[in-house]
Design an enzyme around this catalytic site. Sequence first.
Site, PDB file in Angstrom:
ATOM      1  N   GLY A  58       0.825  -1.209   0.000  1.00 19.55           N
ATOM      2  CA  GLY A  58       0.000   0.000   0.000  1.00 19.55           C
ATOM      3  C   GLY A  58       0.858   1.256   0.000  1.00 19.55           C
ATOM      4  O   GLY A  58       0.529   2.251   0.650  1.00 19.55           O
ATOM      5  N   ALA A  59       1.959   1.228  -0.751  1.00 19.96           N
ATOM      6  CA  ALA A  59       2.973   2.283  -0.656  1.00 19.96           C
ATOM      7  C   ALA A  59       2.712   3.488  -1.550  1.00 19.96           C
ATOM      8  O   ALA A  59       3.498   4.426  -1.545  1.00 19.96           O
ATOM      9  CB  ALA A  59       4.349   1.701  -0.999  1.00 19.96           C
ATOM     10  N   VAL A  63      -2.521  -7.138  -3.348  1.00 16.98           N
ATOM     11  CA  VAL A  63      -2.258  -8.157  -2.324  1.00 16.98           C
ATOM     12  C   VAL A  63      -3.446  -9.076  -2.083  1.00 16.98           C
ATOM     13  O   VAL A  63      -3.302 -10.128  -1.455  1.00 16.98           O
ATOM     14  CB  VAL A  63      -1.803  -7.529  -0.986  1.00 16.98           C
ATOM     15  CG1 VAL A  63      -0.529  -6.726  -1.170  1.00 16.98           C
ATOM     16  CG2 VAL A  63      -2.913  -6.688  -0.360  1.00 16.98           C
ATOM     17  N   SER A  81      -5.369  -1.199  13.871  1.00 12.91           N
ATOM     18  CA  SER A  81      -6.205  -0.024  14.134  1.00 12.91           C
ATOM     19  C   SER A  81      -6.813  -0.166  15.523  1.00 12.91           C
ATOM     20  O   SER A  81      -7.024  -1.282  15.997  1.00 12.91           O
ATOM     21  CB  SER A  81      -7.328   0.076  13.098  1.00 12.91           C
ATOM     22  OG  SER A  81      -8.295   1.041  13.476  1.00 12.91           O
ATOM     23  N   VAL A 128      -6.739   9.381  11.844  1.00 12.68           N
ATOM     24  CA  VAL A 128      -5.647   9.955  11.055  1.00 12.68           C
ATOM     25  C   VAL A 128      -6.247  10.745   9.898  1.00 12.68           C
ATOM     26  O   VAL A 128      -7.073  10.224   9.150  1.00 12.68           O
ATOM     27  CB  VAL A 128      -4.705   8.864  10.503  1.00 12.68           C
ATOM     28  CG1 VAL A 128      -3.551   9.518   9.740  1.00 12.68           C
ATOM     29  CG2 VAL A 128      -4.171   7.978  11.613  1.00 12.68           C
ATOM     30  N   TYR A 178     -14.858  -4.135   9.259  1.00 12.22           N
ATOM     31  CA  TYR A 178     -13.563  -3.447   9.305  1.00 12.22           C
ATOM     32  C   TYR A 178     -12.893  -3.688  10.660  1.00 12.22           C
ATOM     33  O   TYR A 178     -11.713  -4.073  10.723  1.00 12.22           O
ATOM     34  CB  TYR A 178     -13.718  -1.943   9.054  1.00 12.22           C
ATOM     35  CG  TYR A 178     -12.409  -1.206   9.232  1.00 12.22           C
ATOM     36  CD1 TYR A 178     -11.369  -1.391   8.329  1.00 12.22           C
ATOM     37  CD2 TYR A 178     -12.195  -0.364  10.316  1.00 12.22           C
ATOM     38  CE1 TYR A 178     -10.154  -0.746   8.493  1.00 12.22           C
ATOM     39  CE2 TYR A 178     -10.985   0.288  10.493  1.00 12.22           C
ATOM     40  CZ  TYR A 178      -9.967   0.092   9.578  1.00 12.22           C
ATOM     41  OH  TYR A 178      -8.752   0.726   9.762  1.00 12.22           O
TER      42      TYR A 178
END
Length: 252
Positions: free
Chosen positions: A10-11, A58, A137, A183, A150
Amino acid sequence: MTQQTVFVTGASAGFGDAIARRFAAEGARVIAVARSEDKLEKLAGELGDAVLPVRLDVSDPDAVKNTIDALPDGWKAVDVLVNNAGLAKGLEPAHKADLDDWDQMIATNVRGLAHVTRALLPGMVERGRGHVVNIGSIAGTYPYPGGNVYGATKAFVHQFSLNLRSDLHGTGVRVTNIEPGMVGGTDFSKVRFAGDQAKADKVYEGTTPLTAEDVAESVYWAASQPAHVNINVIELMPVVQSFSALQIYRES
């Protein structure tokens, strides 16, 4: 000191982009993995030879194995794996949730993380060193309305990380779970709300949330500890966020 090789999923944006930049700034070589080839090429263009861009979804188990098997010889010995790829989709209650959203979260946050880890672990164990850093998380610990699958995927990340520690006992391989709260400045909420930027912006209105750089710093700090130190879990929240009282339903 030998130059580290860091594999970041996830870069191409958000946490992953910030994590890749943080390690590269310290002289590490970064295998930057994501679905977006354009964004990866942009990152590589900015950071130069320190970055190997690798296009990979992925959530595709065959692609994970084939891509990792095909890494160039000079990049195969991964010192730090950062399992960052993940997403939240929807905020509807479970009885109204879209099953496609649930499947996508499970495929990426659980299966993708597990398959990438399984592909890279044998090499770490064989070399007697390595570090798996999973991005969890606080949703894996503290439930909230609409968090359903989630939160469950992040609870998996938490427990999987602890069990990895147990399995890897005596191998020299370290495992850390990073569990951020709110975030801002990323596409997290925009993705959750299917591209609705106004709805996403509302989440952070009037707040000072954590930033992707804050999360990247926690990842780098955990990975930069001496080899005999394992940071099991880091839970971080912005000061504006804390714990809420339990819900009480009252009949009108």
